[in-house]
Every structure is written in structure tokens, then in C-alpha cells.
Design an enzyme around this catalytic site. Structure first.
Site, PDB file in Angstrom:
ATOM      1  CB  CYS A  51     -24.305  46.231 -23.376  1.00  0.00           C
ATOM      2  SG  CYS A  51     -23.242  47.656 -23.278  1.00  0.00           S
ATOM      3  CB  CYS A  59     -22.421  37.058 -28.200  1.00  0.00           C
ATOM      4  SG  CYS A  59     -23.794  38.178 -27.939  1.00  0.00           S
TER       5      CYS A  59
END
Lengths: 392, 167
Positions: free
Chosen positions: B43, B117
Site C-alpha cells: 500500500c 495515514c
């Protein structure tokens, strides 16, 4: 801050000479090419002349050029147009037999998605693998062709890694087997020579904004005798193959851009290849850096490298802070997080694909810019490496 | 039309860009009390958080030092830096109260596709604290155990999904 543009594969600035050529066609010679009066005929003449220029570049006949709005449209028209025409006209496929299309695994998304759509609509698709340099093996094309194959589509040069495909050999095989051959030449048109006769090309896609022409113009070359079904229906422009009022200024610009590219191709190609090689040599001095794509069969303006321990978006944003514009195959900004399928297809590990950097050079690139880039890049790579858990 | 005068200004806030440009507390801590490793290379985001724990005057566990090592995008590096700022000097109990929304707020916002994130940063801290508790043989609070299990489970799912990619 002076900005440096190293993303010519994404798009190019319109050449001033092109802009000047287009200018009268907005407010002065604004006619509709379908009109019979002098305004319309003025526009029609410009269209015809442009068609001639585009045809000449690739050794085609003017009536084989269909103008479109973009390479995406041309690629959609090529794949869907051939597929739907075959289904309609070829009695072999009137039953439940599915016609077959062969593409490579590193095509642009507009080919990939068109093929996917066709697969959903009953066509069979084969995606050919590529080698570590991104080259399709012509023997694989030969093996993939079956009795039901109607079309092979392999790009001329990769937008990401710059690899030039052996389209001449692929074209020859397709001709021998009686299968249509389409090539997406968006990245090569005007940069390296193309001859549709010598290369046995039946359909070819090109785009204006990749070669210093305006956005909003593309073309599909369709060899006389090749049957395609139009996607846009309406007033019957472009010989009934692409209805829509013709975008005359953009096409005039496309033609002028082509004239310039043709005249400067040789010299510019040599100049860019020199700069490219200098840049590659400099970048590969950075520890861990790896060149992606074919070192020999490569567009003169493409560089693609990977830094395995750092991520592409961070890299290009740091470069941007220094005024340098590049691109990456890391898909961190898109909704799906997998990296570039092109880089994975040539065997890169995910971290290498995430750490990829594409630098594409062009008409305004100077040796000084390359020097500045080579000074800045190692500093950024070093900084990001320090932050990374991987120390490759 | 709005003039674009700074990098990524249509995507990231000035605070994100400033943090990305000059991140705090990056690097390794030798002999760290705990390390939290989260993310997946497929990812494109991998975050390692190192913590050094010490007792304060009241005898509570305090995050005396914290550093990150991150492979990731602008948002991943910014959230890594922000989490270190948010918890440095705090007691472990206080630090564990920091949420992804605190991270996002401290950065003046994040694009929706980058929310993961902020989750990564919080998860990395949880994992580092969990690791510290394990290493010191302390009893792991039920709440922390639960969070750790969720993180581990989603990590396993992602690893399963991308099995064979990373060969």
C-alpha cells in the site's frame, strides 16, 4: 524561483508557433466545417490541409485519418469500433462465439479499461506479459492469436517506462495471420519515425498535447478497408466515423505541431537522447537507484528510476519544492493504493514501484536543468532515506 | 481564478506541507522501550515508531523520547511527525487518548483519501506502547489489548490480500 518542467510525457506546453497558427480559427475563421458558405469552407479547407499534414507524417492517406478529441477517445474507438463492427459484420460471431482481442499488460488505462468493458460485453481478452524491460515478445503475439482473434493492440512506446515495443514485427505477424493491428502511439508520434505501411499498422492513435499542440485534439488512423463502428452518432462528420462539430483550431494546432516535430525530429531526438543518457548516468550514481525500462529501445526523452527505500509522492513533492516537476508510479494519491501495474508487470517489487520516479524531457530542457536536478536529487533521496525504516 | 503558489496547495494544508518539509523526531532510538510497526509496503505506507519510557516524579510512565521511521507519502510523513509532537512528554495514559481526529486537527485537515495515514500514526503509537508493556512484563490493560487485536487483525487481512505480491 525558476521552475523546471520534467513531465513532458504528461503534457507539453503549446509551441508559440502553434498558438499563432491557431489564433485566427477562434474568432475570425470560426466557421463550421459542415457549412456550405464561405465561413464553413474556410474551416473545411483548414481541416483538409491539417489532415494531409497528419497523414504525411505516418505515410497514410488523408481519408484514413479520423480526428477525435483525445488519445483516450481514439483508443476507445479503435478497440470498441473494431469489436462492434466485427460482431455486426463477421458471420463467425453471429452465434454465441466470442471474438478475441489481444493487448499487452502495460497498455495505458484507456486501453485497459476499454478491454475490460469489452470483456464484460462478451469479448475475450488476452493480456500479453512483457519482459523485464517491458518488451512484448512477438512470438507471444503469434501464440496468442487464435481463429477468433480480430485485433491485436500493443502500444508503440510506454508512457511510464519509455520502452519502444517491436511493433514492426508484431505488425508483420498480424498481417500474416489476417488480424488487425492497432498501436497507441501517443508517446512516440512526432518523436520517432512511424510508417504505417512498413510497420503493417492498421489502426494508430496519436495525441496533440503530447507534442506541443493543444489539448482537445487526437486522431485515429484507420487503414482503408478496416471496418469500425462509430461510437458517436450525429451529424456524420469525419466520414460518419466520429460525429461532432470539428474542433478546427485544435486540429490546425495539431497539424502545425506535427510539421514542427517532423522538421526537428532527428535533431531533437539526438539532443534529448544525449541529455537523457547524462541524466540516467547521474541518477544511477545514487546508491540503490535502478533504471526501469529498456536501456536500448527507449524513447529519447524518458527516464524512469526506482529508489527502493523511499516513496514516490514524497520524492516528487520535495522535488516540486525545489521547482522541479516530475511524476511517479506510486499510487498514493489515488483511491486504490496498489502501485503502477506497469512497474509490477516488469517484475518490480511493490516498494520499488512505490519508489519510482519518471522524468520526461522536452523541447525546453537544457543541460543546465539536468545539472541542477542532479545536484538536488541526491540530497532529497538522502533525507527521505534517513526517515525510512528501509535502508536499501 | 485562485492562484496556486505553493506545492500541492489543492491537496494539502499549509500545516501538512510545513510538517512534511521539516518533520520532527525522525530516526531511530537505540534501546527503545517499545517499537510499533504498522502499515504495508504494497500500500506504500510503512510506519515505525520508537518510544523511550521513563518514570516521572509521581512514578508514572512517561514518553520521554519518541522517534519515527516512515516510508510513505506526504501525509504519512506529516502524521508521523505530528504524533511524536502530540505525545512527547506525556504519560502513557494521556498519550493513548490521542485520536486520529486529534492528528487530523493538528495538521489543519487531511484529504479524505489520506485519513488512513492518521489512523496509521495512532496505531503505531498503540503498538509501541503494547510492545513496551510486553517487554516489561506489565499487565496489559483490556482496552489496549483490544486495540492491539484490531490492528493485528486488519494487518493480517491486508497481508493475506497481498500475499505473493511481495516476492
Amino acid at each position: 524561483m525558476k521552475r523546471i518542467y520534467f513531465d513532458y510525457a504528461a503534457t507539453t506546453p503549446v509551441d508559440k508557433r502553434v498558438l499563432k497558427e491557431m489564433e485566427p480559427y477562434f474568432s475570425e475563421k470560426f466557421g463550421n466545417t459542415m457549412s456550405l458558405h464561405s465561413f464553413g469552407q474556410e474551416a473545411k479547407l483548414a481541416l483538409d490541409q491539417s489532415r494531409q499534414v497528419l497523414a504525411d507524417l505516418i505515410n497514410a492517406k488523408p481519408n484514413e485519418i479520423i480526428f477525435t478529441s483525445s488519445a483516450t477517445e481514439s483508443n476507445n474507438l479503435a478497440l470498441k469500433g473494431v469489436a462492434l463492427a466485427t460482431r455486426k459484420l463477421d458471420s463467425r460471431f453471429h452465434g454465441n462465439d466470442n471474438a478475441h482481442i489481444v493487448i499487452s499488460s502495460i497498455e495505458h488505462p484507456c486501453i485497459m479499461e476499454s478491454a475490460k468493458w469489452l470483456a464484460k460485453n462478451g469479448f475475450e481478452i488476452t493480456k500479453l506479459p512483457v519482459d523485464k524491460y517491458g518488451r512484448v515478445n512477438p512470438k507471444d503475439v503469434e501464440r496468442a492469436i487464435t481463429e477468433k482473434t480480430i485485433l491485436v493492440s500493443v502500444m508503440h512506446a510506454s508512457n511510464e517506462i519509455g520502452t519502444i515495443e517491436p511493433i514492426e514485427e508484431i505488425g508483420k505477424i498480424c498481417r500474416q495471420k489476417g488480424v488487425y493491428f492497432h498501436t497507441d502511439a501517443s508517446q512516440s508520434f512526432g518523436k520517432i519515425p512511424i510508417d504505417v505501411e512498413e510497420m503493417n499498422i492498421d489502426l494508430l492513435t496519436a495525441s496533440s498535447h503530447k507534442m506541443y499542440g493543444p489539448k482537445g485534439a487526437g486522431l485515429l488512423y484507420v487503414r482503408n478497408g478496416v471496418k469500425i463502428e462509430p461510437i458517436l452518432h450525429g451529424g456524420g462528420q469525419e466520414n460518419g466515423m466520429r460525429s461532432s462539430t470539428v474542433n478546427v483550431p485544435a486540429i490546425v494546432g495539431f497539424a502545425k505541431a506535427t510539421e514542427i516535430c517532423k522538421a526537428e525530429m532527428k535533431r531533437e531526438g539526438v539532443r534529448l537522447a544525449k541529455l537523457r543518457d547524462k541524466l540516467i548516468k547521474g541518477v544511477l550514481k545514487i546508491k540503490g537507484a535502478k533504471l526501469n525500462g529498456d536501456p536500448r529501445n527507449r524513447l529519447p526523452n524518458n527516464i524512469n528510476v526506482s529508489f527502493p527505500s523511499i516513496e514516490g509522492e514524497s520524492l516528487i513533492i520535495h522535488l516540486d519544492l525545489y521547482g522541479i516537476a516530475c511524476s511517479t508510479g506510486s499510487a498514493c494519491s489515488s483511491a486504490k493504493l496498489e502501485p503502477s501495474y506497469v512497474l509490477l508487470a516488469i517484475g518490480l517489487k511493490p516498494e520499488e514501484a512505490h519508489g519510482s520516479l519518471r522524468i520526461s524531457l522536452g523541447r525546453q530542457t537544457t543541460e543546465k536543468e539536468i545539472g541542477y536536478f542532479l545536484k538536488v536529487l541526491p540530497k532529497i533521496v538522502e533525507k527521505l532515506k534517513k526517515m525510512s525504516p528501509f535502508k536499501l | 481564478m485562485k492562484k496556486i503558489n505553493n506545492t500541492c496547495s489543492t491537496l494539502y494544508t499549509p500545516k501538512v506541507m510545513a510538517t512534511f518539509k521539516n518533520p520532527h523526531n525522525y530516526g531511530k532510538i537505540k534501546n527503545a522501550s517499545g517499537i510499533g510497526k504498522v502499515g504495508n509496503i504494497v500500500c506504500g505506507d510503512v510506519m515505525w515508531l520508537y518510544i523511550k519510557v521513563a518514570k516521572n516524579k509521581k512514578g508514572q510512565d512517561v514518553i520521554k523520547d519518541i522517534k519515527f521511521e516512515t516510508f510513505g507519502c506526504v501525509a504519512a510523513i506529516s502524521t508521523s511527525s505530528i504524533i511524536t509532537d502530540l505525545v512527547k512528554g506525556k504519560t502513557i495514559n494521556e498519550a493513548l487518548k490521542v485520536t486520529k481526529d486529534n492528528v487530523i486537527e493538528s495538521l489543519g485537515g487531511l484529504p479524505k483519501i489520506k485519513y488512513h495515514c492518521s489512523v496509521l500514526a495512532v496505531d503505531a503509537l498503540i503498538e509501541a506502547v503494547y510492545d513496551y508493556f510486553l517487554k516489561t512484563g506489565q499487565k496489559i490493560p483490556a482496552d489496549l489489548e483490544k486495540k492491539h487485536k484490531i490492528i493485528k487483525k486488519s494487518k493480517d487481512i491486508i497481508e493475506e490480500r497481498y500475499k505473493g505480491w511481495d516476492k
